[in-house]
Design a protein around this motif. Structure first.
Motif, PDB file in Angstrom:
ATOM      1  N   UNK A   8       0.850  -1.181   0.000  1.00  0.00           N
ATOM      2  CA  UNK A   8       0.000   0.000   0.000  1.00  0.00           C
ATOM      3  C   UNK A   8       0.893   1.241   0.000  1.00  0.00           C
ATOM      4  N   UNK A   9       0.487   2.246  -0.743  1.00  0.00           N
ATOM      5  CA  UNK A   9       1.250   3.489  -0.757  1.00  0.00           C
ATOM      6  C   UNK A   9       0.398   4.603  -0.160  1.00  0.00           C
ATOM      7  N   UNK A  10       0.997   5.313   0.788  1.00  0.00           N
ATOM      8  CA  UNK A  10       0.294   6.404   1.460  1.00  0.00           C
ATOM      9  C   UNK A  10       0.155   7.588   0.512  1.00  0.00           C
ATOM     10  N   UNK A  11      -1.065   8.146   0.393  1.00  0.00           N
ATOM     11  CA  UNK A  11      -1.253   9.288  -0.499  1.00  0.00           C
ATOM     12  C   UNK A  11      -0.781  10.578   0.157  1.00  0.00           C
ATOM     13  N   UNK A  33       3.176  -2.565   4.276  1.00  0.00           N
ATOM     14  CA  UNK A  33       2.661  -3.895   3.906  1.00  0.00           C
ATOM     15  C   UNK A  33       1.143  -3.904   3.836  1.00  0.00           C
ATOM     16  N   UNK A  34       0.590  -4.908   3.093  1.00  0.00           N
ATOM     17  CA  UNK A  34      -0.860  -5.011   2.946  1.00  0.00           C
ATOM     18  C   UNK A  34      -1.579  -5.169   4.274  1.00  0.00           C
ATOM     19  N   UNK A  35      -0.874  -5.729   5.243  1.00  0.00           N
ATOM     20  CA  UNK A  35      -1.538  -6.144   6.476  1.00  0.00           C
ATOM     21  C   UNK A  35      -1.762  -5.011   7.467  1.00  0.00           C
ATOM     22  N   UNK A  36      -1.113  -3.880   7.281  1.00  0.00           N
ATOM     23  CA  UNK A  36      -1.274  -2.798   8.251  1.00  0.00           C
ATOM     24  C   UNK A  36      -2.349  -1.824   7.788  1.00  0.00           C
ATOM     25  N   UNK A  37      -2.978  -1.134   8.732  1.00  0.00           N
ATOM     26  CA  UNK A  37      -4.026  -0.181   8.366  1.00  0.00           C
ATOM     27  C   UNK A  37      -3.568   1.257   8.561  1.00  0.00           C
ATOM     28  N   UNK A  38      -2.443   1.448   9.262  1.00  0.00           N
ATOM     29  CA  UNK A  38      -1.925   2.799   9.443  1.00  0.00           C
ATOM     30  C   UNK A  38      -0.575   2.932   8.756  1.00  0.00           C
ATOM     31  N   UNK A  39      -0.366   4.076   8.083  1.00  0.00           N
ATOM     32  CA  UNK A  39       0.906   4.336   7.412  1.00  0.00           C
ATOM     33  C   UNK A  39       2.048   4.227   8.414  1.00  0.00           C
ATOM     34  N   UNK A  92       4.859   5.482   8.222  1.00  0.00           N
ATOM     35  CA  UNK A  92       5.656   6.696   8.279  1.00  0.00           C
ATOM     36  C   UNK A  92       4.907   7.863   8.933  1.00  0.00           C
ATOM     37  N   UNK A  93       3.675   8.158   8.468  1.00  0.00           N
ATOM     38  CA  UNK A  93       2.978   9.341   8.993  1.00  0.00           C
ATOM     39  C   UNK A  93       1.748   8.989   9.822  1.00  0.00           C
ATOM     40  N   UNK A  94       1.363   7.698   9.854  1.00  0.00           N
ATOM     41  CA  UNK A  94       0.250   7.301  10.698  1.00  0.00           C
ATOM     42  C   UNK A  94      -1.123   7.518  10.090  1.00  0.00           C
ATOM     43  N   UNK A  95      -1.182   7.912   8.816  1.00  0.00           N
ATOM     44  CA  UNK A  95      -2.479   8.118   8.167  1.00  0.00           C
ATOM     45  C   UNK A  95      -3.224   6.782   8.059  1.00  0.00           C
ATOM     46  N   UNK A  96      -4.549   6.826   8.097  1.00  0.00           N
ATOM     47  CA  UNK A  96      -5.362   5.625   7.981  1.00  0.00           C
ATOM     48  C   UNK A  96      -5.382   5.193   6.512  1.00  0.00           C
ATOM     49  N   UNK A  97      -4.727   4.065   6.225  1.00  0.00           N
ATOM     50  CA  UNK A  97      -4.570   3.641   4.824  1.00  0.00           C
ATOM     51  C   UNK A  97      -5.872   3.121   4.226  1.00  0.00           C
ATOM     52  N   UNK A  98      -6.871   2.805   5.043  1.00  0.00           N
ATOM     53  CA  UNK A  98      -8.163   2.414   4.486  1.00  0.00           C
ATOM     54  C   UNK A  98      -8.839   3.614   3.846  1.00  0.00           C
ATOM     55  N   UNK A  99      -8.313   4.798   4.154  1.00  0.00           N
ATOM     56  CA  UNK A  99      -8.869   6.009   3.569  1.00  0.00           C
ATOM     57  C   UNK A  99      -7.854   6.752   2.714  1.00  0.00           C
ATOM     58  N   UNK A 100      -6.574   6.665   3.077  1.00  0.00           N
ATOM     59  CA  UNK A 100      -5.575   7.504   2.426  1.00  0.00           C
ATOM     60  C   UNK A 100      -4.539   6.755   1.610  1.00  0.00           C
ATOM     61  N   UNK A 101      -4.747   5.460   1.342  1.00  0.00           N
ATOM     62  CA  UNK A 101      -3.800   4.816   0.440  1.00  0.00           C
ATOM     63  C   UNK A 101      -4.073   5.320  -0.978  1.00  0.00           C
ATOM     64  N   UNK A 102      -3.068   5.246  -1.836  1.00  0.00           N
ATOM     65  CA  UNK A 102      -3.237   5.703  -3.215  1.00  0.00           C
ATOM     66  C   UNK A 102      -4.358   4.937  -3.905  1.00  0.00           C
ATOM     67  N   UNK A 103      -4.482   3.647  -3.596  1.00  0.00           N
ATOM     68  CA  UNK A 103      -5.520   2.824  -4.221  1.00  0.00           C
ATOM     69  C   UNK A 103      -6.911   3.306  -3.838  1.00  0.00           C
ATOM     70  N   UNK A 104      -7.110   3.573  -2.565  1.00  0.00           N
ATOM     71  CA  UNK A 104      -8.418   4.022  -2.104  1.00  0.00           C
ATOM     72  C   UNK A 104      -8.744   5.377  -2.719  1.00  0.00           C
TER      73      UNK A 104
END
Ligand SMILES: [Zn+2]
Ligand SMILES: [Zn+2]
Ligand SMILES: [Zn+2]
Length: 104
Positions: free
Chosen positions: A2-5, A12-18, A20-32
């Motif tokens: 996952x890449x943080x936007x 890694x795919x398994x984590x939900x928080x970035x 590096x910066x702690x952003x919620x990847x379920x909302x802020x990943x590049x894919x989302x």
């Protein structure tokens, strides 16, 4: 993967928080974020899930074109590739859908 936007760090795919910066990847990943843009674009008729050339069988099986209601969330939770799911979204525009139509 996952890449943080927000900060562009990979996690890694398994984590939900970035990591590096702690952003919620379920909302802020590049894919989302890219999925959101596609869903909001009225010219996008449907969404294609594309896989990388060395994707695992699980991801290959899910490579398909989905309506906006059915599109699955990436990264795939069942991915077995050592690098993780690297599937991505591609827009299917109304015009291309007509050009690419299969005539039986
Ligand atoms: Zn981040
Ligand atoms: Zn996979
Ligand atoms: Zn995948």
């Amino acid at each position: 993967m996952q890449t943080c936007s927000k900060c562009n760090a990979s996690s890694p795919d398994t984590v939900t928080l970035c990591s590096s910066c702690g952003a919620d990847l379920r909302e802020y990943s590049l894919l989302v974020q890219s999925l959101k843009n596609l869903l909001e674009n009225p010219r996008v008729k449907s969404i294609r899930v594309s896989v990388s050339h060395d994707a695992c069988p699980f991801c290959y099986a899910l490579m398909n074109t989905y309506t906006k209601d059915e599109v699955p969330l990436l990264p795939h939770t069942g991915c077995s590739h050592e690098l993780g799911c690297r599937c991505f979204y591609e827009p299917v525009l109304a015009e291309t859908a007509i050009v690419g139509k299969v005539i039986n």
